[in-house]
Design a protein around this motif. Structure first.
Motif, PDB file in Angstrom:
ATOM      1  N   MET A  88      -3.017   7.433   7.160  1.00 57.68           N
ATOM      2  CA  MET A  88      -2.552   8.453   6.231  1.00 57.68           C
ATOM      3  C   MET A  88      -2.729   7.987   4.784  1.00 57.68           C
ATOM      4  SD  MET A  88      -1.254  11.449   5.775  1.00 57.68           S
ATOM      5  CE  MET A  88      -0.247  12.435   4.683  1.00 57.68           C
ATOM      6  N   ARG A  89      -2.303   6.715   4.535  1.00 53.60           N
ATOM      7  CA  ARG A  89      -2.412   6.189   3.183  1.00 53.60           C
ATOM      8  C   ARG A  89      -3.858   6.086   2.746  1.00 53.60           C
ATOM      9  NH1 ARG A  89      -3.223   1.349   0.912  1.00 53.60           N
ATOM     10  NH2 ARG A  89      -3.270   0.315   2.931  1.00 53.60           N
ATOM     11  N   LEU A  90      -4.735   5.645   3.655  1.00 53.28           N
ATOM     12  CA  LEU A  90      -6.152   5.518   3.316  1.00 53.28           C
ATOM     13  C   LEU A  90      -6.775   6.884   3.023  1.00 53.28           C
ATOM     14  CD1 LEU A  90      -7.302   2.807   5.908  1.00 53.28           C
ATOM     15  CD2 LEU A  90      -6.911   2.524   3.451  1.00 53.28           C
ATOM     16  N   THR A  91      -6.357   7.884   3.799  1.00 55.32           N
ATOM     17  CA  THR A  91      -6.876   9.241   3.567  1.00 55.32           C
ATOM     18  C   THR A  91      -6.458   9.753   2.202  1.00 55.32           C
ATOM     19  OG1 THR A  91      -6.777   9.716   5.935  1.00 55.32           O
ATOM     20  CG2 THR A  91      -6.912  11.593   4.434  1.00 55.32           C
ATOM     21  N   LEU A  92      -5.169   9.554   1.873  1.00 59.10           N
ATOM     22  CA  LEU A  92      -4.685   9.984   0.569  1.00 59.10           C
ATOM     23  C   LEU A  92      -5.373   9.218  -0.562  1.00 59.10           C
ATOM     24  CD1 LEU A  92      -0.844  10.399   1.164  1.00 59.10           C
ATOM     25  CD2 LEU A  92      -2.531  12.212   0.817  1.00 59.10           C
ATOM     26  N   THR A  93      -5.647   7.933  -0.334  1.00 58.19           N
ATOM     27  CA  THR A  93      -6.317   7.124  -1.352  1.00 58.19           C
ATOM     28  C   THR A  93      -7.732   7.644  -1.620  1.00 58.19           C
ATOM     29  OG1 THR A  93      -5.058   5.161  -0.706  1.00 58.19           O
ATOM     30  CG2 THR A  93      -7.070   4.805  -1.970  1.00 58.19           C
ATOM     31  N   LYS A  94      -8.447   8.000  -0.545  1.00 56.92           N
ATOM     32  CA  LYS A  94      -9.795   8.549  -0.714  1.00 56.92           C
ATOM     33  C   LYS A  94      -9.757   9.869  -1.480  1.00 56.92           C
ATOM     34  CE  LYS A  94     -11.821   6.435   3.413  1.00 56.92           C
ATOM     35  NZ  LYS A  94     -12.427   6.682   4.745  1.00 56.92           N
ATOM     36  N   TRP A  95      -8.807  10.723  -1.096  1.00 52.68           N
ATOM     37  CA  TRP A  95      -8.679  12.008  -1.811  1.00 52.68           C
ATOM     38  C   TRP A  95      -8.320  11.787  -3.276  1.00 52.68           C
ATOM     39  CZ3 TRP A  95     -10.182  16.747  -0.893  1.00 52.68           C
ATOM     40  CH2 TRP A  95     -10.453  17.138   0.418  1.00 52.68           C
ATOM     41  N   HIS A  96      -7.458  10.807  -3.510  1.00 49.82           N
ATOM     42  CA  HIS A  96      -7.043  10.501  -4.882  1.00 49.82           C
ATOM     43  C   HIS A  96      -8.245  10.070  -5.716  1.00 49.82           C
ATOM     44  CE1 HIS A  96      -4.457   9.240  -8.154  1.00 49.82           C
ATOM     45  NE2 HIS A  96      -4.998   8.040  -8.133  1.00 49.82           N
ATOM     46  N   ILE A  97      -9.115   9.260  -5.128  1.00 50.82           N
ATOM     47  CA  ILE A  97     -10.294   8.784  -5.850  1.00 50.82           C
ATOM     48  C   ILE A  97     -11.257   9.938  -6.139  1.00 50.82           C
ATOM     49  CG2 ILE A  97     -12.355   7.341  -5.662  1.00 50.82           C
ATOM     50  CD1 ILE A  97     -10.631   5.368  -4.026  1.00 50.82           C
ATOM     51  N   TRP A  98     -11.513  10.767  -5.110  1.00 51.96           N
ATOM     52  CA  TRP A  98     -12.430  11.892  -5.314  1.00 51.96           C
ATOM     53  C   TRP A  98     -11.871  12.907  -6.315  1.00 51.96           C
ATOM     54  CZ3 TRP A  98     -17.326  11.976  -4.478  1.00 51.96           C
ATOM     55  CH2 TRP A  98     -17.883  11.196  -3.463  1.00 51.96           C
ATOM     56  N   LEU A  99     -10.585  13.164  -6.206  1.00 49.24           N
ATOM     57  CA  LEU A  99      -9.966  14.087  -7.163  1.00 49.24           C
ATOM     58  C   LEU A  99      -9.985  13.502  -8.574  1.00 49.24           C
ATOM     59  CD1 LEU A  99      -6.906  15.361  -5.098  1.00 49.24           C
ATOM     60  CD2 LEU A  99      -8.869  16.718  -5.852  1.00 49.24           C
ATOM     61  N   LEU A 118      -0.160  14.060  -7.870  1.00 47.51           N
ATOM     62  CA  LEU A 118       0.766  14.014  -6.737  1.00 47.51           C
ATOM     63  C   LEU A 118       0.355  12.961  -5.724  1.00 47.51           C
ATOM     64  CD1 LEU A 118       1.419  17.830  -6.140  1.00 47.51           C
ATOM     65  CD2 LEU A 118       2.980  16.153  -7.139  1.00 47.51           C
ATOM     66  N   PHE A 119      -0.940  12.901  -5.399  1.00 45.86           N
ATOM     67  CA  PHE A 119      -1.415  11.893  -4.449  1.00 45.86           C
ATOM     68  C   PHE A 119      -1.177  10.486  -4.988  1.00 45.86           C
ATOM     69  CE2 PHE A 119      -4.763  14.841  -2.320  1.00 45.86           C
ATOM     70  CZ  PHE A 119      -3.730  15.531  -1.715  1.00 45.86           C
ATOM     71  N   GLY A 120      -1.413  10.322  -6.294  1.00 50.83           N
ATOM     72  CA  GLY A 120      -1.156   9.020  -6.898  1.00 50.83           C
ATOM     73  C   GLY A 120       0.314   8.649  -6.838  1.00 50.83           C
ATOM     74  N   ALA A 121       1.196   9.633  -7.053  1.00 54.56           N
ATOM     75  CA  ALA A 121       2.641   9.373  -6.993  1.00 54.56           C
ATOM     76  C   ALA A 121       3.086   9.005  -5.587  1.00 54.56           C
ATOM     77  CB  ALA A 121       3.397  10.607  -7.483  1.00 54.56           C
ATOM     78  N   ILE A 122       2.368   9.540  -4.580  1.00 54.52           N
ATOM     79  CA  ILE A 122       2.713   9.221  -3.190  1.00 54.52           C
ATOM     80  C   ILE A 122       2.185   7.845  -2.804  1.00 54.52           C
ATOM     81  CG2 ILE A 122       2.333   9.889  -0.781  1.00 54.52           C
ATOM     82  CD1 ILE A 122       2.203  12.801  -1.753  1.00 54.52           C
ATOM     83  N   ILE A 123       0.967   7.532  -3.260  1.00 48.94           N
ATOM     84  CA  ILE A 123       0.327   6.272  -2.885  1.00 48.94           C
ATOM     85  C   ILE A 123       1.007   5.079  -3.549  1.00 48.94           C
ATOM     86  CG2 ILE A 123      -1.818   4.942  -3.093  1.00 48.94           C
ATOM     87  CD1 ILE A 123      -3.289   7.649  -2.939  1.00 48.94           C
ATOM     88  N   LEU A 124       1.456   5.223  -4.761  1.00 47.24           N
ATOM     89  CA  LEU A 124       2.015   4.104  -5.526  1.00 47.24           C
ATOM     90  C   LEU A 124       3.192   3.420  -4.826  1.00 47.24           C
ATOM     91  CD1 LEU A 124       1.789   2.493  -8.133  1.00 47.24           C
ATOM     92  CD2 LEU A 124       3.349   4.116  -9.210  1.00 47.24           C
ATOM     93  N   PRO A 125       4.194   4.160  -4.309  1.00 49.08           N
ATOM     94  CA  PRO A 125       5.290   3.475  -3.605  1.00 49.08           C
ATOM     95  C   PRO A 125       4.810   2.706  -2.377  1.00 49.08           C
ATOM     96  CG  PRO A 125       5.905   5.718  -4.156  1.00 49.08           C
ATOM     97  CD  PRO A 125       4.450   5.601  -4.425  1.00 49.08           C
ATOM     98  N   TRP A 126       3.827   3.240  -1.636  1.00 54.81           N
ATOM     99  CA  TRP A 126       3.285   2.527  -0.484  1.00 54.81           C
ATOM    100  C   TRP A 126       2.673   1.189  -0.883  1.00 54.81           C
ATOM    101  CZ3 TRP A 126       0.502   7.055   2.522  1.00 54.81           C
ATOM    102  CH2 TRP A 126       1.480   7.774   3.247  1.00 54.81           C
ATOM    103  N   ARG A 127       1.920   1.209  -1.967  1.00 55.40           N
ATOM    104  CA  ARG A 127       1.308  -0.035  -2.428  1.00 55.40           C
ATOM    105  C   ARG A 127       2.368  -1.036  -2.879  1.00 55.40           C
ATOM    106  NH1 ARG A 127      -4.180   1.490  -5.827  1.00 55.40           N
ATOM    107  NH2 ARG A 127      -5.381   2.289  -4.029  1.00 55.40           N
ATOM    108  N   TYR A 128       3.400  -0.526  -3.524  1.00 52.06           N
ATOM    109  CA  TYR A 128       4.475  -1.402  -3.977  1.00 52.06           C
ATOM    110  C   TYR A 128       5.190  -2.046  -2.785  1.00 52.06           C
ATOM    111  CZ  TYR A 128       8.918  -2.875  -5.999  1.00 52.06           C
ATOM    112  OH  TYR A 128      10.020  -3.604  -6.363  1.00 52.06           O
ATOM    113  N   LEU A 129       5.483  -1.212  -1.770  1.00 56.27           N
ATOM    114  CA  LEU A 129       6.157  -1.738  -0.576  1.00 56.27           C
ATOM    115  C   LEU A 129       5.277  -2.743   0.154  1.00 56.27           C
ATOM    116  CD1 LEU A 129       7.793   1.533   0.809  1.00 56.27           C
ATOM    117  CD2 LEU A 129       8.952  -0.394  -0.268  1.00 56.27           C
ATOM    118  N   LYS A 130       3.966  -2.481   0.204  1.00 56.00           N
ATOM    119  CA  LYS A 130       3.047  -3.401   0.870  1.00 56.00           C
ATOM    120  C   LYS A 130       3.038  -4.760   0.174  1.00 56.00           C
ATOM    121  CE  LYS A 130      -1.745  -3.827   2.409  1.00 56.00           C
ATOM    122  NZ  LYS A 130      -3.096  -3.190   2.414  1.00 56.00           N
ATOM    123  N   LYS A 131       3.043  -4.768  -1.150  1.00 58.07           N
ATOM    124  CA  LYS A 131       3.068  -6.015  -1.901  1.00 58.07           C
ATOM    125  C   LYS A 131       4.389  -6.759  -1.699  1.00 58.07           C
ATOM    126  CE  LYS A 131      -0.170  -4.725  -5.561  1.00 58.07           C
ATOM    127  NZ  LYS A 131      -0.342  -4.496  -7.023  1.00 58.07           N
TER     128      LYS A 131
END
Length: 233
Positions: A1-12, A212-225
């Motif tokens: 899910m996170r990878l899909t959102l990341t790809k969409w975020h990059i394309w957008l 919005l996608f960036g706002a969703i992805i950012l907490p995931w990256r923070y938690l992963k770190k």
């Protein structure tokens, strides 16, 4: 899910990046100077005081059955005080205060030049007079009125209504640049008036989704770190 959102975020980001850049650049340009300077307020002379006539002014003959009248008022012109009859359709006529008779339907070049020179407070000399029909206004007027353009120096334009003698606008080189940036900002470079069209709406939606996608992805990256740090500890 996170990878899909990341790809969409990059394309957008690629798709929305261009309009976001244009909005930022044009917005920054438009707020760089006070709006009064953009409008040429510093180049407008104070409106002349209406001279008191020696005799009571003769009111012009009004026939509302032919053309609906919106107002009748006195105006001071370089040639003297005049009646200005304004019609509901946006047009107008001038009339003599001595006799009430209507004057010529259109101002001459010399009459328009006199009004423009009286209204202009800049230092540039009058260089040219040019008349434009209501349906052929230049881009820096767009009033839908027959008008005389008085060009002072290389870049200052004073527009005088060809029927009423009203000063419609004072335009500068910076105003024209500002107007272009406004058209760029709303993505309407032709009329520069339409703030609700498909290109602008789609661009705004893409920018919103990217955010919005960036706002969703950012907490995931923070938690992963944070998890990686905890494991390392």
């Amino acid at each position: 899910m996170r990878l899909t959102l990341t790809k969409w975020h990059i394309w957008l980001g690629w798709l929305a990046g261009v309009p976001l850049l244009l909005w930022t650049i044009s917005g920054l340009f438009m707020v760089a100077r006070p709006i009064e300077e953009v409008r040429g307020t510093h180049l407008r002379a104070e409106a002349p005081v209406i001279a008191t006539p020696a005799n009571p002014p003769v009111f012009p003959r009004i026939d509302s059955s032919v053309r609906a009248v919106r107002s009748v008022e006195l105006a001071q012109r370089p040639s003297g005080t005049q009646w200005i009859v304004r019609y509901a359709d946006g047009g107008g006529r001038r009339a003599s205060i001595e006799t009430g008779a209507y004057l010529a339907p259109q101002l001459t070049s010399d009459e328009a030049a006199g009004i423009a020179e009286a209204a202009y407070a800049g230092d540039a000399p009058l260089a040219q007079m040019q008349r434009f029909d209501a349906d052929a206004n230049p881009m820096d007027l767009r009033r839908g009125r027959p008008a005389w353009q008085a060009r002072f120096g290389d870049s200052h334009h004073v527009y005088v209504d060809a029927e009423t003698g009203d000063v419609l606008a004072v335009r500068t080189r910076f105003w024209r640049a500002f107007d272009f940036m406004w058209g760029l900002h709303i993505m309407d470079l032709q009329q520069r008036e339409d703030t609700s069209h498909p290109i602008l709406i789609v661009s705004a939606i893409l920018a919103l989704l990217m955010t919005l996608f960036g706002a969703i992805i950012l907490p995931w990256r923070y938690l992963k770190k944070q998890r990686a740090r905890n494991k390392a500890a």
